[in-house]
Design a protein around this motif. Sequence first.
Motif, short mmCIF file in Angstrom:
data_model
loop_
_atom_site.label_atom_id
_atom_site.label_comp_id
_atom_site.label_asym_id
_atom_site.label_seq_id
_atom_site.Cartn_x
_atom_site.Cartn_y
_atom_site.Cartn_z
N GLN A 362 10.16 -7.41 4.54
CA GLN A 362 10.02 -6.76 3.24
C GLN A 362 9.56 -5.33 3.47
OE1 GLN A 362 7.46 -8.71 0.43
NE2 GLN A 362 7.28 -6.90 -0.88
N GLY A 363 10.22 -4.39 2.83
CA GLY A 363 9.81 -3.00 2.93
C GLY A 363 8.68 -2.69 1.97
N HIS A 364 8.32 -1.43 1.90
CA HIS A 364 7.31 -1.00 0.93
C HIS A 364 7.90 -1.09 -0.47
CE1 HIS A 364 4.14 0.47 3.61
NE2 HIS A 364 5.11 0.84 4.42
N PHE A 365 7.10 -1.63 -1.38
CA PHE A 365 7.57 -1.80 -2.75
C PHE A 365 7.75 -0.43 -3.42
CE2 PHE A 365 6.51 -2.44 -7.32
CZ PHE A 365 7.67 -3.12 -7.66
N ASN A 366 6.77 0.43 -3.26
CA ASN A 366 6.88 1.79 -3.76
C ASN A 366 7.22 2.72 -2.59
OD1 ASN A 366 6.29 1.14 -6.44
ND2 ASN A 366 4.08 1.18 -6.04
N GLY A 383 2.30 3.95 5.71
CA GLY A 383 1.47 3.60 4.56
C GLY A 383 2.18 3.99 3.29
N GLY A 384 2.04 3.17 2.25
CA GLY A 384 2.77 3.41 1.02
C GLY A 384 1.88 3.35 -0.20
N ASP A 385 2.50 3.68 -1.33
CA ASP A 385 1.79 3.61 -2.61
C ASP A 385 1.50 2.18 -3.04
OD1 ASP A 385 1.61 6.33 -2.95
OD2 ASP A 385 3.53 6.50 -4.00
N ASP A 386 2.11 1.20 -2.38
CA ASP A 386 1.86 -0.20 -2.72
C ASP A 386 0.63 -0.75 -2.03
OD1 ASP A 386 2.84 -0.13 -0.18
OD2 ASP A 386 4.39 -1.65 -0.48
N SER A 387 -0.19 0.13 -1.43
CA SER A 387 -1.46 -0.20 -0.77
C SER A 387 -1.28 -1.02 0.51
CB SER A 387 -2.41 -0.94 -1.72
OG SER A 387 -1.98 -2.27 -1.95
N LYS A 388 -0.08 -1.03 1.07
CA LYS A 388 0.16 -1.79 2.29
C LYS A 388 0.32 -0.87 3.49
CE LYS A 388 2.36 -5.75 0.02
NZ LYS A 388 3.60 -6.56 -0.09
N VAL A 389 -0.07 -1.37 4.64
CA VAL A 389 0.10 -0.67 5.91
C VAL A 389 0.98 -1.55 6.79
CG1 VAL A 389 -1.05 0.27 7.94
CG2 VAL A 389 -2.14 0.45 5.71
N LYS A 390 2.11 -1.01 7.23
CA LYS A 390 3.06 -1.78 8.01
C LYS A 390 3.27 -1.12 9.36
CE LYS A 390 5.72 -3.77 4.18
NZ LYS A 390 5.66 -5.18 4.61
N VAL A 391 3.42 -1.96 10.39
CA VAL A 391 3.66 -1.48 11.74
C VAL A 391 5.04 -1.94 12.17
CG1 VAL A 391 2.76 -1.36 14.09
CG2 VAL A 391 1.19 -1.74 12.20
N TRP A 392 5.86 -0.99 12.62
CA TRP A 392 7.26 -1.24 12.97
C TRP A 392 7.47 -1.03 14.45
CZ3 TRP A 392 10.21 -2.51 8.64
CH2 TRP A 392 9.64 -2.21 7.41
N SER A 408 -5.55 0.21 -3.16
CA SER A 408 -4.86 1.30 -3.84
C SER A 408 -3.95 1.99 -2.82
CB SER A 408 -5.87 2.29 -4.43
OG SER A 408 -5.20 3.26 -5.21
N GLY A 409 -3.26 3.04 -3.27
CA GLY A 409 -2.26 3.68 -2.43
C GLY A 409 -2.84 4.23 -1.14
N VAL A 410 -2.10 4.08 -0.05
CA VAL A 410 -2.50 4.60 1.25
C VAL A 410 -2.02 6.04 1.35
CG1 VAL A 410 -2.30 4.31 3.75
CG2 VAL A 410 -2.36 2.30 2.26
N THR A 411 -2.93 6.96 1.71
CA THR A 411 -2.62 8.39 1.75
C THR A 411 -2.45 8.94 3.15
OG1 THR A 411 -4.98 8.88 1.65
CG2 THR A 411 -3.78 8.79 -0.44
#
Length: 912
Positions: A362-366, A383-392, A408-411
Amino acid sequence: MKFAYRFSNLLGTVYRCGNLNFTCDGNSVISPVGNRVTVFDLKNNKSDTLPLATRFNIKCVGLSPDGRLAIIVDEGGDALLASLTCRAVLHRFHFKGAVHSVSFSPDGRKFVVTKGNLAQMYHAPGRKREFNAFVLDKTYFGPYDETTCIDWTDDSRCFAVGSKDMSTWVFGAERWDNLIYYALGGHKDAIVGCFFESSSLDLYTLSQDGALCVWQCDTPPEGLRLKAPAGWKADLLQREDGAERETTVHGKAVPAAEEQQGKVTYSRAAKHFFNAGGDLTRLTAAAYHKAARLLVTGFASGIFHLHELPEFNLIHSLSVSDQRVSSIAINGSGDWIAFGCSGLGQLLVWEWQSESYVLKQQGHFNSMVSLAYSPDGQYIVTGGDDSKVKVWNTLSGFCFITFTEHSSGVTGVTFTTTGYVIVTSSMDGTVRAFDLHRYRNFRTFTSPRPTQFSCVAVNSSGDIVSAGAQDSFEIFIWSMQTGRLLDVLSGHEGPISGLCFNPMKSVLASSSWDRTVRLWDMADSWRTTETLALTSDALAVTFRPDGAELAVATLNSQITFWDPENAVQTGSIEGRHDLKTGRKELDKITAKHSAKGKAFTTLCYSADGQSVLAGGASAFVCIYHAKEQILRKKFEISCNHSLGAMEEFLNRRKMTEFGNLALIDQDAMEEGGVPIPLPGVKKGDMSSRHFKPEIRVTSLRFSPTGRCWAATTTEGLLIYSLDTRMLFDPFELDTSVTPAQIRAALCQRDFTRAILMAFRLNERKLLQEALESVPWDEIEVISSSLPDLYVEKALEFLASSFEESRHLEFYLIWTQKLLMAHGQKLKSRVGTLLPAVQFLQKSIQRHWDDVSKLCDWNRYNLQYALAVSKQRGLKRPSEPPGSEPEADAPEGDDNSLHLLRRGPGDGDGPLA
């Protein structure tokens, strides 16, 4: 060659809309992602995005039976005929209307597209060269509303078409005497799927209200009779008379009873309902495997059912998402089922017999906001506005861990120098550190007063963490070891927009909206050493990899370069005209005037420090020469007109006397569209609206290896890498360097001269042939005789060879001998050689991980076998009587990784 970057892969987004397909071998899933197509290899755990793009989001993909060709149709009706073997576009075509589905016949000779309320059959493109690859054969009329789905019989004699008018039509692919068309009713909602039974004309139809109708045919496929030649002539004359009579033949009128004598007829054998248990959800997708007689249905609530037909026995039911299932596909063996959920961008592959996931992505929602490369270039964190941190993983293209601790959103995201710790900042007022060994959040940094953090940075040693506040205009400093707040830096008069540590010194640079960049010295109690005055608000700041230069992007579309030691501006770039922006549909001003308010919002240096990469609210990314301050190249990251701000001029056809047609939701009755408010209707979300997300680049980073760079955009995480398929890029070439001369030198065993000539000609196959012709015991002598100018090229070639060659130890010997012979001289050029060495480290580390896991697995299996044999009182066959068993090798012992020292030319035996 240094700037021959081409689109390589698309990460961060795995599915948007359209239909999923399995390849012929059943090991790969073809998924439409926006206006691109990604192939997920489930067997080799790798994803690859095809180097092609459509003008709009992809609506449907049709795969040929042999798996060589694919017809890709976008929302505007433009089609691409693509070869999946050579990964190239063979032909372009426009269907002059929106296409809902496309399907090849099982024999591969025809394909059918559903467009509007009709179906068109084309001759499938063959393997020979043709002037027009799309030749229209027949047009079939019948449905009164839009057509939705297609299915063929196994012998390609007939096909069925479903429609939104609740009817299903069976048409003959040839001019059969006893079957021209047949209309089937029995449903009370739009048809979602229609499927023929194997080697039969029996049919299953499914509608959105969860009804399944089973239709039996009184004629087998072999009973279809071709029309006599006289009938063909009569029909040709009938075509010439007028289109109305042709429309009547294709089902626009009910035929007389005497005309149906001897014709194919259908009867409804059964009717089943999916919502009999009270789960009143709409059926949104379906797929049927004819050999296994397995029916898979997906619903708007995210639930899917598996049924066995024709008895309609429920095998199992499971919820895979909380959003609607948009597409379903089954592989050839019937073991794996692929689900696509467009609401959350999910792609799932489910093995129904073992009830386990083969793939769950699943990708970032926002939108994604920030990214960072690991020091070895092997991983990317987003990091995305969907407050998730993903490692690829950059090699496989898959996300292997997702952190959801932020609320909240990751900046901002960044790696420490070890590569095993990720530090992130968020608008929820926390800065978190994540461990990639145990996949956990082991540190949480907070401020004394609640604040929103806009950026984060970690020093080169990984001991100090800093974050900038958006509302209090302060910079907070924490200790990574203890997690305690060390200092709060005040002085800025506006929100902090960027932070960056000097890679070589303990100096922190901070940019702010107060038109200044401040340099803070960590060794001098965080005292402000310099304040750089700018002409506009600072939006981004970054240091050159050697720390000798500072680049700042400002609100007036300028990039300024500074000497941090002397606080002197060394140059500037005016990027207003390079940042070409588009016009949104509802903009009141032109694109030329709107560009005055746009600027570069993200900056990064290349790995060698010679170039600067800049991007912003535009579809273009610019590479500038840092010393000459000139534009080197401009990349267009997307040509997808389904996104906003892609057009330079507005479409005048949408401008009417009543206003802009873009204000009206044209697809109100489409699936997932905005519901039409009717009196007394309480179902549906009346606040939902369709909008076009604006194209923008939120973050840019160069890989430490220097061979690729990444950008987080509205479309996803785009990877651009050096084009390794360039055929001719010589180096110091003259007329005496030819492939014949290189092979002649190899025959004379003059290996050094052959390798030097191969590097000058710079053809990969010749380089590989020259290096692999050297016996392994002569590598030390040959490597020491290479000039220093060719050592860097040799290291780059070895690093790229590790990714695809099976001669692991042979190339390891080459690497060891080159570094041993030229190590002292290479240290003096560490700045220019650092990308090549990091690329080499990345390749070797990947092999080390794979081999160490394999050795551990083998050692554990051997220990288990020995323990079982001792328990049963059996003696090992290779152990002589009375001998003592040898002690197990300690963990991490290099003797357990003993490799045969043989060159590639010494035989075909295993090398690793």
